[in-house]
Enzyme design. Structure first.
Site, PDB file in Angstrom:
ATOM      1  N   GLU A  92     -22.687  -1.453  -8.670  1.00 33.91           N
ATOM      2  CA  GLU A  92     -23.149  -0.786 -10.371  1.00 33.91           C
ATOM      3  C   GLU A  92     -21.772   0.080 -11.065  1.00 33.91           C
ATOM      4  OE1 GLU A  92     -27.342   1.679  -8.416  1.00 33.91           O
ATOM      5  OE2 GLU A  92     -25.344   2.581  -8.113  1.00 33.91           O
ATOM      6  N   ASN A  93     -21.369  -1.466 -10.937  1.00 32.41           N
ATOM      7  CA  ASN A  93     -20.214  -1.401 -11.619  1.00 32.41           C
ATOM      8  C   ASN A  93     -20.198  -1.675 -13.509  1.00 32.41           C
ATOM      9  OD1 ASN A  93     -17.628  -1.207 -13.669  1.00 32.41           O
ATOM     10  ND2 ASN A  93     -16.695  -2.569 -12.105  1.00 32.41           N
TER      11      ASN A  93
END
EC number: 3.2.1.52
Lengths: 708, 708
Positions: B338-339
């Protein structure tokens, strides 16, 4: 077709009472020194804020304030917009404005006062130091109430400070190891009732429960792997400190030392003997008589240090040096209790040593030993404390004496100039109802002058023959709160009925902050019924109590020897049930009120309770589950049912204003007498109140109970 | 005058079913590979003994054996004469003879098999190593049953070994800190169902939860004081190892790193910014729409490491070196999920770095970062593992890929030669019923060859937005056991009804060994009712479930912004209720059975349940207690009551063999439809079964539920 559920009716009636109570400010426990309440409220909303005004940067204070905010958040679920209180929160306009004049650690004897002023717009908490502020925060939380408009505090003014400076709880973690999380929850509960000393009994015959880096065989051979590491102890000390609690460690010696001797047998007064942690007296495979046990206690050589060898003191110097560095407490407790001297008399070298040193008897030899250990502790900058047996004429005056068995020792010790801590009358492991501790004769009146000058306070004491991690919290709580109030509140606060009323409220607050006494009890009941539902079983168990005094302890040895090994988890009926039945207290209050004035509300409530008791036997019989196979439970269930039916018949006569005949009374009393039988070291707690319904007079409760 | 208590009748009926079940060997969970049972018993008595035959001195084995003895002692209260098992207990004649060929640590992929042979005279447990023996001991305990003659094991022969070598549970201890004792109890529960990997998510935006001695600002600024010390972690690793469980630590990076950045802001991709632990996105004071939230997730710059600076890798080398030395696990999990890359794109220096290094986009930059970190871990003798986003073409083959969002990634990763761990379909925090996880499509059939070669197994995953120490155990258990069975048992073990039947038994066994899921639930109900009795509330709560998917999570942000700060204890209705209603499962089984063949037993049980539901609303209304003031609870109570009355009417028609009219059915279905309304992020779980009573057909359960 759809009928009302009977238990619900009952609960409604009970809850109506409880709720009226929670509406009263006087649910505070311990009661403060002074309190004035007037009409009006301070309403809690999500905009509630806290500010702290203090000159000192004080992590303990901010920790306490944030902890209080979380407790409030959990109880109210208001989701306060202020998430955390930091040093930048110091606005005069905060909802709760806390003013603290000085930082303070946990110091016995310091000013612990605080005041709280609740107005409609603001709450002010003022204290001379952090300790007072922490106490004040607990009172603040106890003031929070709700009605159908939401949560609020009543407009009030409180000034408070304690009667005694030493308000302790002694937990024996040696006989059964009590894990860290249980100890932490006990500290939370102690803080809630403003206790300030946790005394940990860390070594005994059954185990050595703390890591020594200097003498690692202590925990290796003495604990079966169940002990606190030094790192855990450091964390625990910090945990306690943040809650205003000091930890005093006890290393029991020269007797009660199998825990030491398992790792270091050369310390023993019995040369060549090897040791394995376990009860002082092994009951063997065969049941013993009570007399046999009593005789064994005084005549059998017990595991004891050799006081004649210098190597003993060299060991203790190193060991106590290590422990003195670990524990910041100014006191180290050395036990010194229950050494019968037999092992010393049996050792010719020790007898020769006594002759050589002109030591008259084993009492004098114990005094010699204590004096040597006291000097060691002094060298390590600690004061010595110990049980009353350590008292002797030449004992240095700074040694604090903990009185446990013989109340008159309080006067002797004070007379000799010693600080005195009283546990006599506060032994939780005797399974006494809370009111017995609350009315402890040593505290129930103003202390005579000589004592007042020297008595620091007292300690509730929980030995662990019949306590382990499965039932620790039900053994100690909520009863300990009654002792906490006795030690904190003015002597004038002494109404037993009122204490029980507030104790029931406090018990639920302790449940909310995390104490497991209610959960543990219900888990124990689920175990007894092995997965079956516990409604009927709980109806019965709610009015059972363990037998009082040492009867349960000795019953183990006299009936089930292998049960006394203390290696099996404690999960029998009498291990699980609450010590002081709360339902009995509610029932007693209702019966008392009904006998004074037979109103409809009390009648309905009493009737519903009696019906439940009358019915639970049939329910238990017909419900699958292990409880049904437990003869002790089923015998109690039958007796409780019989007593319930007697009560219902008696209540009907009251209701119908029919004067019972002397014959009928006699018959019913005889029936009730039979229901007092002990099974499984448990007894029914509500028979005296049912007797009162029969003979129309409520006997006062005993002021004491037999020990055996 | 004395009436039977209605709930008791109901419980009798339910318990009769449960009891018949506990009599069956097939309450084992997870089900073994093969089992044969014949008539006959091995009876347990106080003379029961255990002996161990092994060549290797093996503390873990003896610890496990003694632990099993204590569990048996607690359950049976037989007070075995053999108090402890030591190396000297090796008699061939012991009641339980354990033969273990080799010592073994916790090693993924080792032989975990065991066999148990129960005859009337002896129980034999054989295993190639300690790990197998520990599994066998759990099965041995699950075999113990009782009848009115006492406790016994059925005569049986079991051969068992697992389907997958990696059977994990991921606990997020970062978003809300989960204390040590909760983790320990989870390990006990994992061991009971033969799971072997505890994956601790130790850092995230909300907190940094482990002590670093090299970088102490991490815990100092990143935890608000809530973290594990290294000493605690060492003890925890040892605790887990003794129960056959390996601990894999996760340090999430480069995103989800506010916990790191609070102490070391120079690591940040956003220069000059300072950080305070907290949710990635602060919802602010105003409620947000779901779309706003979704948009924010992809476009707002999130706290992220700077991958362009060498200093970042110097830091990580030291930090991961420290952690590699602390954790014996061969794997270190680096998250990498989830970057969104926005913080990188916003930083000109990073953009310049990408240009310079010819890194095409932020995905490639993340691959570069992962590759650097992987090299660091290799240097510290660790394999890297991470969430599926860390997958890239040039990733070294020893990196294990944990699939969570996109099930097809399992094939991609396996195709590239990576070991694969699957959490997709195993997200406990989505509030799905156990059967959804049990039927996980990635496991429900035999794996295709390419996958089978690379899939190590799976992990249940519990993120902690909506979990804290107050409800952790009810969030994870007993549902995790269904996943444990999916990972252990042969693919052919897939009957949902049978799984639920056994899960109910297991749930009580977990309660007995100490898990707090039942206690915690009931404590939560007591909190909701603030001390009032919970019988009526529990009747309602027992059939409520939290809304499924991410609806609860987003409801917080969209409705009560301050509730999403994650600083207030989780104690609302949907935080407290069980995720997968056990009462619904019992009700469904009864309705299913009744629709197939309308017997008297099912009728009585269904009728009693419906009556309870019909009545609880009136009971709640009339009972004092806080629950009465809770609008969400009272709305559900009303709906449940309405649905209960509909069910009773329908049941009556069945009973009286009256064919309901189409109109009547339509009306009732419309009434039931209205009771499906969500209040307080909770919904009633038993409406489909009541609908089945109305329209005489039980709809199959959904195979999936919407996420939003």
């Amino acid at each position: 077709m759809i009928k009302k559920l009977l238990p619900i009716v009952l609960l409604m009636l009970l809850a109506a009472t409880a709720n009226a109570q929670t509406q009263q400010v006087t649910t505070l426990m311990p009661m403060p020194k002074s309190i004035t309440v007037v009409d009006g409220k301070f309403a809690l909303t999500p905009s509630f804020t806290i500010a702290v005004k203090t000159d000192a940067a004080d992590a303990t204070l901010y920790f306490g304030v944030n902890r209080a905010l979380q407790t409030l958040n959990r109880r109210t679920q208001l989701f306060f917009k202020q998430q955390r209180i930091t040093a930048s929160d110091k606005a005069d306009s905060a909802s709760l404005l806390i003013t603290v004049r000085a930082n303070a650690g946990v110091v016995i004897g310091q000013d612990e006062s605080y005041s709280i002023t609740v107005s409609a717009k603001q709450i002010k908490l003022e204290a001379p130091n952090t300790t007072g502020a922490l106490h004040g925060l607990e009172t603040f939380l106890q003031l929070v109430q709700y009605d159908d408009t939401g949560y609020y505090l009543p407009i009030a003014k409180i000034n408070d400070s304690p009667r005694f400076v030493w308000r302790g709880l002694m937990i024996d973690v040696a006989r059964h190891f009590i894990p860290l999380d249980v100890i932490e929850r006990n500290i939370d509960a102690m803080a809630a009732v403003k206790m300030n000393v946790l005394h940990l009994h860390l070594s005994d015959d059954e185990g050595f429960r703390i890591e020594s880096k200097v003498f690692p065989e202590l925990q290796k051979k003495g604990s079966f792997g169940e002990y606190f590491t030094q790192s855990e102890i450091k964390d625990l000390i910090a945990y306690a400190k943040k809650r205003g609690v000091m930890i005093v460690p006890e290393f029991d010696m020269p007797g009660h030392t199998t825990g030491f001797l398992a790792g270091y047998p050369s310390l023993s007064a019995t040369p060549g003997k090897t040791y394995m942690p376990g009860p002082r007296f092994s009951p063997g495979d065969k049941p013993m008589g009570l007399m046999d046990i009593m005789k064994m206690l005084s005549t059998a050589p017990t595991p004891t240090f050799d006081p004649s060898k210098e190597s003993t003191y060299l060991f203790l110097n190193k060991f106590l040096g290590e422990m003195s560095a670990l524990f910041p407490s100014p006191y180290i407790h050395i036990g010194a209790d229950e050494n019968n001297g037999v092992a010393w008399k049996n050792n010719p070298a020790i007898v020769a040593f006594m002759k050589d040193k002109k030591i008259a008897d084993t009492h004098a030899l114990q005094a010699y030993f204590v004096s040597r250990v006291q000097k060691i502790l002094t060298k390590h900058h600690k004061h010595t404390t110990g049980w009353e047996e350590l008292l002797s004429k030449d004992l240095p005056k700074d040694v604090a004496v903990q009185v446990w068995q013989d109340g008159t020792k309080a006067r002797s010790a004070a007379g000799l100039g010693h600080p005195v801590i009283i546990s006599n009358g506060f032994y939780l492991d005797l399974f006494m109802p809370a009111y017995i501790h609350y009315q402890n004769y040593l505290f129930a009146n103003k202390l005579e002058y000589a004592l007042a000058a020297k008595v620091l306070g007292g300690e509730a004491a929980q030995w662990a023959e019949a306590m382990d991690k499965n039932n620790a919290e039900t053994r100690m709580w909520p009863r300990t709160a009654a002792i906490a109030e006795r030690l904190w509140s003015p002597v004038e606060v002494n109404d037993v009925d009122d204490m029980y009323r507030r104790l029931a409220v406090l018990s639920r607050q302790l449940d909310d902050i995390g104490l497991q006494h209610i959960s543990e009890y219900e888990k124990g009941l689920r175990r007894l019924n092995d997965g079956g539902d516990i409604i009927a079983l709980k109806t019965l168990a709610d009015v059972l109590s363990p037998v009082k005094g040492y009867k349960k302890l000795f019953a183990k040895m006299t009936k089930t020897p292998s049960a006394s090994y203390q290696t099996a988890p404690l999960a029998t009926l009498s291990d699980v049930i609450m010590v002081d039945s709360e339902v009995k207290r509610k029932f007693r209050a209702l019966v008392k009120s009904y006998l004074q004035s037979p109103d409809h509300h009390s009648y309905e409530a009493i009737n519903a309770m009696l019906m439940q008791w009358a019915n639970q036997y049939a329910d238990l019989q017909s419900m699958p589950g292990k409880a049904q196979l437990n003869a002790d439970i089923m015998r109690h269930a039958k007796n409780m049912s019989d007593a319930g039916f007697v009560g219902l018949e008696a209540l009907k006569k009251w209701r119908e204003k029919e004067q019972p005949s002397a014959d009928w009374i006699k018959q019913q009393m005889a029936k009730l007498q039979r229901t007092k039988q002990v099974y499984g070291e448990a007894e029914i707690a509500v028979i005296p109140e049912i007797e009162a319904l029969v003979n129309q007079k409520l006997a006062p409760e005993p002021t004491s109970y037999p020990m055996f």
